[in-house]
Design a protein around this motif. Structure first.
Motif, PDB file in Angstrom:
ATOM      1  N   ALA A   1       0.805  -1.220   0.000  1.00 46.87           N
ATOM      2  CA  ALA A   1       0.000   0.000   0.000  1.00 46.87           C
ATOM      3  C   ALA A   1       0.839   1.272   0.000  1.00 46.87           C
ATOM      4  O   ALA A   1       0.365   2.315  -0.441  1.00 46.87           O
TER       5      ALA A   1
ATOM      6  N   ILE B   1       3.832   2.776  -3.483  1.00 46.52           N
ATOM      7  CA  ILE B   1       3.370   3.074  -4.834  1.00 46.52           C
ATOM      8  C   ILE B   1       3.823   4.466  -5.258  1.00 46.52           C
ATOM      9  O   ILE B   1       4.253   4.681  -6.377  1.00 46.52           O
ATOM     10  N   CYS B   2       3.687   5.421  -4.350  1.00 47.08           N
ATOM     11  CA  CYS B   2       3.902   6.824  -4.712  1.00 47.08           C
ATOM     12  C   CYS B   2       5.281   7.341  -4.299  1.00 47.08           C
ATOM     13  O   CYS B   2       5.755   8.305  -4.873  1.00 47.08           O
ATOM     14  N   HIS B   3       5.868   6.763  -3.276  1.00 47.13           N
ATOM     15  CA  HIS B   3       7.158   7.279  -2.813  1.00 47.13           C
ATOM     16  C   HIS B   3       8.003   6.140  -2.270  1.00 47.13           C
ATOM     17  O   HIS B   3       7.506   5.037  -2.026  1.00 47.13           O
TER      18      HIS B   3
ATOM     19  N   LEU C   1      10.907   7.614   2.898  1.00 49.82           N
ATOM     20  CA  LEU C   1      10.012   8.608   3.478  1.00 49.82           C
ATOM     21  C   LEU C   1       9.376   8.039   4.756  1.00 49.82           C
ATOM     22  O   LEU C   1       9.027   8.784   5.675  1.00 49.82           O
ATOM     23  N   ILE C   2       9.250   6.722   4.804  1.00 50.63           N
ATOM     24  CA  ILE C   2       8.684   6.042   5.973  1.00 50.63           C
ATOM     25  C   ILE C   2       9.776   5.706   6.997  1.00 50.63           C
ATOM     26  O   ILE C   2       9.634   5.978   8.185  1.00 50.63           O
TER      27      ILE C   2
ATOM     28  N   TRP D   1       1.027   7.907  13.491  1.00 46.51           N
ATOM     29  CA  TRP D   1       0.963   7.029  12.306  1.00 46.51           C
ATOM     30  C   TRP D   1      -0.475   6.927  11.801  1.00 46.51           C
ATOM     31  O   TRP D   1      -0.713   6.914  10.594  1.00 46.51           O
TER      32      TRP D   1
ATOM     33  N   VAL E   1      -1.391   7.697   8.027  1.00 47.05           N
ATOM     34  CA  VAL E   1      -1.958   6.654   7.165  1.00 47.05           C
ATOM     35  C   VAL E   1      -3.341   7.078   6.671  1.00 47.05           C
ATOM     36  O   VAL E   1      -3.679   6.875   5.509  1.00 47.05           O
TER      37      VAL E   1
ATOM     38  N   MET F   1      -2.721   9.310   3.838  1.00 47.79           N
ATOM     39  CA  MET F   1      -2.298   8.561   2.649  1.00 47.79           C
ATOM     40  C   MET F   1      -3.480   7.832   2.021  1.00 47.79           C
ATOM     41  O   MET F   1      -3.578   7.722   0.802  1.00 47.79           O
TER      42      MET F   1
ATOM     43  N   TRP G   1      -5.455   9.976  -0.073  1.00 46.84           N
ATOM     44  CA  TRP G   1      -4.743  10.234  -1.330  1.00 46.84           C
ATOM     45  C   TRP G   1      -4.695   9.014  -2.231  1.00 46.84           C
ATOM     46  O   TRP G   1      -4.128   9.063  -3.305  1.00 46.84           O
ATOM     47  N   GLY G   2      -5.228   7.894  -1.744  1.00 43.93           N
ATOM     48  CA  GLY G   2      -5.341   6.725  -2.606  1.00 43.93           C
ATOM     49  C   GLY G   2      -4.532   5.508  -2.208  1.00 43.93           C
ATOM     50  O   GLY G   2      -4.467   4.551  -2.977  1.00 43.93           O
ATOM     51  N   ALA G   3      -3.912   5.519  -1.036  1.00 42.65           N
ATOM     52  CA  ALA G   3      -3.169   4.323  -0.609  1.00 42.65           C
ATOM     53  C   ALA G   3      -4.151   3.164  -0.454  1.00 42.65           C
ATOM     54  O   ALA G   3      -5.135   3.292   0.282  1.00 42.65           O
TER      55      ALA G   3
ATOM     56  N   VAL H   1      -5.163   0.593   1.235  1.00 38.74           N
ATOM     57  CA  VAL H   1      -5.157  -0.185   2.477  1.00 38.74           C
ATOM     58  C   VAL H   1      -6.579  -0.720   2.672  1.00 38.74           C
ATOM     59  O   VAL H   1      -7.513   0.068   2.831  1.00 38.74           O
TER      60      VAL H   1
ATOM     61  N   VAL I   1      -1.300  -2.407   9.455  1.00 40.66           N
ATOM     62  CA  VAL I   1      -0.356  -1.413   8.904  1.00 40.66           C
ATOM     63  C   VAL I   1       0.081  -0.453  10.016  1.00 40.66           C
ATOM     64  O   VAL I   1       1.275  -0.191  10.184  1.00 40.66           O
TER      65      VAL I   1
ATOM     66  N   LEU J   1       3.912  -0.122  11.458  1.00 45.41           N
ATOM     67  CA  LEU J   1       4.633   1.158  11.434  1.00 45.41           C
ATOM     68  C   LEU J   1       5.056   1.579  12.843  1.00 45.41           C
ATOM     69  O   LEU J   1       6.184   2.044  13.053  1.00 45.41           O
TER      70      LEU J   1
HETATM   71  C1  HEC Z   1      -1.322   8.037  -3.502  1.00 45.94           C
HETATM   72  C2  HEC Z   1       0.104   8.208  -3.283  1.00 45.94           C
HETATM   73  C3  HEC Z   1       0.620   7.830  -1.902  1.00 45.94           C
HETATM   74  C4  HEC Z   1       0.515   6.611  -1.284  1.00 45.94           C
HETATM   75  C5  HEC Z   1      -0.124   5.344  -1.823  1.00 45.94           C
HETATM   76  C6  HEC Z   1       1.181   6.758   0.004  1.00 45.94           C
HETATM   77  N1  HEC Z   1       1.690   8.014   0.124  1.00 45.94           N
HETATM   78 FE1  HEC Z   1       2.794   8.703   1.675  1.00 45.94          FE
HETATM   79  N2  HEC Z   1       2.976  10.496   0.744  1.00 45.94           N
HETATM   80  C7  HEC Z   1       2.445  10.832  -0.470  1.00 45.94           C
HETATM   81  C8  HEC Z   1       2.807  12.188  -0.797  1.00 45.94           C
HETATM   82  C9  HEC Z   1       2.410  12.932  -2.066  1.00 45.94           C
HETATM   83  C10 HEC Z   1       3.590  12.661   0.268  1.00 45.94           C
HETATM   84  C11 HEC Z   1       4.249  14.039   0.427  1.00 45.94           C
HETATM   85  C12 HEC Z   1       3.310  14.918   1.204  1.00 45.94           C
HETATM   86  C13 HEC Z   1       3.991  16.144   1.733  1.00 45.94           C
HETATM   87  O1  HEC Z   1       5.167  16.367   1.444  1.00 45.94           O
HETATM   88  O2  HEC Z   1       3.317  16.872   2.445  1.00 45.94           O
HETATM   89  C14 HEC Z   1       3.696  11.575   1.216  1.00 45.94           C
HETATM   90  C15 HEC Z   1       4.378  11.659   2.401  1.00 45.94           C
HETATM   91  C16 HEC Z   1       4.486  10.638   3.328  1.00 45.94           C
HETATM   92  C17 HEC Z   1       5.181  10.751   4.595  1.00 45.94           C
HETATM   93  C18 HEC Z   1       5.937  11.963   5.107  1.00 45.94           C
HETATM   94  C19 HEC Z   1       4.962  12.952   5.660  1.00 45.94           C
HETATM   95  C20 HEC Z   1       4.377  12.493   6.954  1.00 45.94           C
HETATM   96  O3  HEC Z   1       3.128  12.466   7.066  1.00 45.94           O
HETATM   97  O4  HEC Z   1       5.122  12.137   7.887  1.00 45.94           O
HETATM   98  C21 HEC Z   1       5.026   9.560   5.225  1.00 45.94           C
HETATM   99  C22 HEC Z   1       5.567   9.155   6.570  1.00 45.94           C
HETATM  100  C23 HEC Z   1       4.225   8.714   4.349  1.00 45.94           C
HETATM  101  N3  HEC Z   1       3.922   9.394   3.200  1.00 45.94           N
HETATM  102  C24 HEC Z   1       3.831   7.442   4.674  1.00 45.94           C
HETATM  103  C25 HEC Z   1       3.033   6.660   3.884  1.00 45.94           C
HETATM  104  C26 HEC Z   1       2.504   5.363   4.292  1.00 45.94           C
HETATM  105  C27 HEC Z   1       2.770   4.712   5.640  1.00 45.94           C
HETATM  106  C28 HEC Z   1       1.756   4.889   3.254  1.00 45.94           C
HETATM  107  C29 HEC Z   1       0.954   3.613   3.222  1.00 45.94           C
HETATM  108  C30 HEC Z   1      -0.178   3.576   4.136  1.00 45.94           C
HETATM  109  C31 HEC Z   1       1.826   5.889   2.182  1.00 45.94           C
HETATM  110  N4  HEC Z   1       2.593   6.945   2.610  1.00 45.94           N
HETATM  111  C32 HEC Z   1       1.239   5.759   0.944  1.00 45.94           C
HETATM  112  C33 HEC Z   1       1.698  10.003  -1.280  1.00 45.94           C
HETATM  113  C34 HEC Z   1       1.376   8.704  -1.016  1.00 45.94           C
END
Ligand code: HEC
Length: 99
Positions: free
Chosen positions: A44, A47-49, A53-54, A64, A68, A71, A74-76, A78, A86, A90
């Motif tokens: 989950a 896909i995007c990053h 970042l985690i 968390w 989550v 996320m 935004w389309g994660a 889960v 999850v 984390l």
């Molecule tokens: C649809 C795309 C997408 C998916 C899927 C996604 N992310 Fe992200 N995530 C982003 C984007 C875009 C950012 C940058 C946002 C920002 O800089 O404010 C980000 C930033 C983050 C960050 C850094 C900012 C913060 O909140 O601390 C964390 C940690 C993170 N993602 C965790 C996760 C986790 C855990 C999952 C799975 C549940 C996940 N991401 C799935 C798009 C996604």
């Protein structure tokens, strides 16, 4: 390719060895470490990053949960049944920083 990367890492490490600069922290792992809930999280969340970042975070379960949820909006992908696993993964792996 892995060999080249390894050699490069060694060269960089050797270069840094005599350097009297500030102490360096180990690089954040670029992969999610194994553990309960790893598979759903990897599927989950990468896909995007990148995993970094985690892996560079230290959050408690409340934080968390907030991330989550964000996320997910935004389309994660889960599944509702996976959500708790999850968050558990984390928090277990990237919980509040230990001294
Ligand atoms: C649809 C795309 C997408 C998916 C899927 C996604 N992310 Fe992200 N995530 C982003 C984007 C875009 C950012 C940058 C946002 C920002 O800089 O404010 C980000 C930033 C983050 C960050 C850094 C900012 C913060 O909140 O601390 C964390 C940690 C993170 N993602 C965790 C996760 C986790 C855990 C999952 C799975 C549940 C996940 N991401 C799935 C798009 C996604």
């Amino acid at each position: 390719m892995a060999l080249v990367a390894g050699a490069l890492a060694l060269a960089v490490a050797a270069l840094g060895a005599g350097d009297a600069g500030p102490p360096r922290r180990p690089a954040y792992p670029a992969k999610l470490p194994p553990g309960e809930g790893h598979d759903a999280t990897e599927r989950a969340c990468l896909i995007c990053h990148s995993a970094m970042l985690i892996t560079q975070q230290h959050k408690d379960s409340t934080a968390w949960e907030k991330s989550v949820r964000q996320m997910e909006t935004w389309g994660a992908p889960v599944a509702p049944a996976e959500h708790a696993a999850v968050i558990g993964y984390l928090t277990q792996q990237f919980g509040p920083a230990k001294k």
